[in-house]
Design an enzyme around this catalytic site. Structure first.
Site, PDB file in Angstrom:
ATOM      1  N   TYR A  31       6.805   0.172   8.399  1.00 52.89           N
ATOM      2  CA  TYR A  31       6.462   1.596   8.395  1.00 52.89           C
ATOM      3  C   TYR A  31       5.001   1.813   8.716  1.00 52.89           C
ATOM      4  CZ  TYR A  31       4.070   1.322   3.856  1.00 52.89           C
ATOM      5  OH  TYR A  31       3.178   1.039   2.854  1.00 52.89           O
TER       6      TYR A  31
ATOM      7  N   LYS B 254       3.243  -4.570   7.409  1.00 51.77           N
ATOM      8  CA  LYS B 254       3.461  -3.298   6.688  1.00 51.77           C
ATOM      9  C   LYS B 254       4.963  -3.095   6.525  1.00 51.77           C
ATOM     10  CE  LYS B 254       1.370   1.318   6.363  1.00 51.77           C
ATOM     11  NZ  LYS B 254       0.862   1.252   5.002  1.00 51.77           N
TER      12      LYS B 254
ATOM     13  N   GLU C 140      -6.451  -6.730  -2.643  1.00 49.27           N
ATOM     14  CA  GLU C 140      -6.423  -5.304  -2.245  1.00 49.27           C
ATOM     15  C   GLU C 140      -5.797  -4.491  -3.360  1.00 49.27           C
ATOM     16  OE1 GLU C 140      -3.795  -4.572   1.084  1.00 49.27           O
ATOM     17  OE2 GLU C 140      -2.329  -6.020   0.361  1.00 49.27           O
TER      18      GLU C 140
ATOM     19  N   LEU D 199      -3.141  -6.109   3.673  1.00 51.97           N
ATOM     20  CA  LEU D 199      -2.778  -5.279   4.826  1.00 51.97           C
ATOM     21  C   LEU D 199      -4.075  -4.930   5.569  1.00 51.97           C
ATOM     22  CD1 LEU D 199      -0.264  -3.736   6.037  1.00 51.97           C
ATOM     23  CD2 LEU D 199      -1.413  -1.709   5.148  1.00 51.97           C
TER      24      LEU D 199
END
Ligand code: PLP
Length: 282
Positions: A36, A147, A179, A203
């Site tokens: 996505y 992702k 993250e 990411l």
């Protein structure tokens, strides 16, 4: 054409978001077998569209999902859909899954990928000086650069943050801060911008990349290197970044006061972002 308050699209069908029906055989439903993207629409234009399309292509290639149409057509379609929504400022989401078929781990034969899009009004650029983080162990898989729709551990981490009175969780893997559950983490220490390398453990955020570019323009040195939670807690500033929340300034980690010591640098980076939003909207 009459504009809609919000909009959903699925393989050619357009409805309001709440009315969209997706077949249960969509592999996104039972395997999370898809990828996505999220982008903002400012002044009716998709912000950083090409960077999001780049990452979409990379994610799809890594999980061997074929795009349902060529990149340019997807970009044009996204803009057309955004044009049909009333608001000048929107939160635009799209996902591509590996088709619709009876449940079976193997790739289905002869079925096209599914494209789902939705766009909804968004209040505007969201920045905060009041972010609190909770640290959680990063037990996710080793392909966090994709992702993917598989966000179970991110969901659990985000919920842990909420239950601890925090706005975001920060993942720590083998002593290294990677993250957030839905954002990248960066810090400023002695005038240097430091952020985890864009490897398989995070990411590669579009806003992370933008901040690095802004630093370049502002003459702020950048280090893309691993750092520990202790180092993060000793930073002058900590910024959580994502497409929808580009600059969230952290004041607390695990209940301890942190950061908030270099407002001038944060301000410069924020100004660069806001300038970009205005410039690209012209
Ligand atoms: N890391 C994770 C796990 C995310 O989910 C996100 C965004 O949703 C980010 C980082 C930030 O990426 P971007 O700046 O492209 O929105």
């Amino acid at each position: 054409m009459e504009k809609m308050k919000d909009l959903a699209y699925y393989n050619g069908t357009v409805t309001r978001i709440a009315d969209m029906m997706i077949p249960a055989g969509d592999r996104g439903f039972y395997f999370g077998d898809g990828i996505y993207e999220v982008a903002m629409v400012f002044h009716r234009k998709i912000f950083a569209l090409e960077e999001h399309l780049d990452r979409m292509e990379r994610s799809a290639a890594m999980v061997r999902i074929e795009l349902p149409m060529v990149r340019r057509e997807i970009g044009d379609l996204l803009q057309e859909l955004a044009d049909r929504v009333e608001s000048d400022c929107q939160f635009l989401y799209w996902q591509i899954t590996r088709g619709t078929a009876p449940r079976n781990h193997l790739f289905p034969a002869g079925t096209a990928s599914n494209l789902y899009v939705y766009s909804k009004p968004w209040p505007g650029v969201e920045m905060s000086d009041d972010y609190r983080l909770v640290s959680v162990t990063d037990t996710r898989f080793l392909n966090c650069n994709i992702k993917t729709l598989n966000l179970l551990l991110n969901v659990l981490a985000a919920q842990t943050a909420k239950e601890n009175g925090c706005q975001e969780a920060v993942f720590v893997r083998d002593g290294i801060v990677t993250e957030g559950s839905h954002s990248n983490v960066s810090m400023i220490k002695d005038g240097v911008f430091i952020t985890h390398p864009a490897d398989n453990l995070i990411l590669p955020g579009v806003e992370r990349r933008h901040m690095i570019a802004y630093c370049g323009e502002l003459g702020i040195p950048v280090e893309e290197r691993p750092f520990t939670l202790e180092e993060l807690k000793g930073a002058d500033e900590i910024i959580m970044s994502s497409t929808s929340h580009p600059s969230m300034r952290v004041r607390e980690i695990d209940g301890v006061a942190v950061g908030m010591k270099d407002a001038a640098t944060v301000e410069k980076l924020r100004k660069m972002y806001l300038y970009e939003v205005e410039k690209r909207g012209q």
